[in-house]
Design a protein around this motif. Structure first.
Motif, PDB file in Angstrom:
ATOM      1  N   VAL A   1       0.706  -1.216   0.057  1.00 34.16           N
ATOM      2  CA  VAL A   1       0.172  -0.065   0.247  1.00 34.16           C
ATOM      3  C   VAL A   1       0.651   1.335   0.094  1.00 34.16           C
ATOM      4  N   ILE A   2       2.022   1.222   0.672  1.00 36.44           N
ATOM      5  CA  ILE A   2       2.815   2.352   0.964  1.00 36.44           C
ATOM      6  C   ILE A   2       3.512   2.596  -0.335  1.00 36.44           C
ATOM      7  N   ASP A   3       3.931   1.398  -1.159  1.00 37.40           N
ATOM      8  CA  ASP A   3       4.467   1.627  -2.701  1.00 37.40           C
ATOM      9  C   ASP A   3       3.515   2.105  -3.511  1.00 37.40           C
TER      10      ASP A   3
ATOM     11  N   GLY B   1       1.468   7.019  -6.247  1.00 35.11           N
ATOM     12  CA  GLY B   1       0.348   7.991  -6.549  1.00 35.11           C
ATOM     13  C   GLY B   1       0.736   9.386  -6.350  1.00 35.11           C
ATOM     14  N   LEU B   2       1.942   9.690  -5.769  1.00 30.11           N
ATOM     15  CA  LEU B   2       2.527  10.964  -5.359  1.00 30.11           C
ATOM     16  C   LEU B   2       2.878  11.534  -7.119  1.00 30.11           C
ATOM     17  N   LYS B   3       3.215  10.563  -7.923  1.00 32.78           N
ATOM     18  CA  LYS B   3       3.843  10.939  -9.173  1.00 32.78           C
ATOM     19  C   LYS B   3       2.856  10.866 -10.101  1.00 32.78           C
ATOM     20  N   HIS B   4       1.864   9.707 -10.098  1.00 30.04           N
ATOM     21  CA  HIS B   4       0.710   9.480 -11.011  1.00 30.04           C
ATOM     22  C   HIS B   4      -0.546   9.827 -10.272  1.00 30.04           C
ATOM     23  N   ASN B   5      -1.136  11.208 -10.219  1.00 29.08           N
ATOM     24  CA  ASN B   5      -2.262  11.488  -9.619  1.00 29.08           C
ATOM     25  C   ASN B   5      -3.663  10.579  -9.773  1.00 29.08           C
ATOM     26  N   ASN B   6      -3.607   9.708 -10.952  1.00 21.14           N
ATOM     27  CA  ASN B   6      -4.911   8.955 -10.918  1.00 21.14           C
ATOM     28  C   ASN B   6      -4.792   7.287 -10.511  1.00 21.14           C
ATOM     29  N   LEU B   7      -3.954   7.006  -9.714  1.00 26.21           N
ATOM     30  CA  LEU B   7      -3.590   5.723  -9.426  1.00 26.21           C
ATOM     31  C   LEU B   7      -4.738   5.031  -8.802  1.00 26.21           C
ATOM     32  N   THR B   8      -5.053   3.739  -9.194  1.00 22.61           N
ATOM     33  CA  THR B   8      -6.108   2.923  -8.977  1.00 22.61           C
ATOM     34  C   THR B   8      -5.401   1.629  -8.088  1.00 22.61           C
TER      35      THR B   8
END
Length: 77
Positions: free
Chosen positions: A34-36, A41-48
């Motif tokens: 989850v942390i990874d 997600g910090l770099k790709h704002n649309n992470l699922t």
């Protein structure tokens, strides 16, 4: 799908988040995953975040997970 190499001990950079996830009942290695995903997600704002482990998804969705940079959580079960 995009590969994201954040290193083996990336979770140590987010020790406060790890503590929160552990308090909710998310165990290792799940909280590391989850942390990874958060780091990605910090770099790709649309992470699922997609997992076959519906239990981890349910645990996270039951809590205020807004500190994680993950757009949505889905179970593939």
């Amino acid at each position: 799908m995009k590969l994201h190499d954040c290193g083996l001990d990336n979770y140590k950079r987010y020790i406060g988040y790890v503590k929160q996830l552990k308090d909710w009942g998310v165990h290792s290695p799940d909280y590391k995953i989850v942390i990874d995903a958060h780091d990605c997600g910090l770099k790709h704002n649309n992470l699922t975040f997609v997992s076959a482990d519906s239990e981890i998804i349910d645990i996270i969705l039951e809590h205020n997970h807004s500190f994680l940079s993950i757009l949505e959580f889905k179970s593939c079960n």
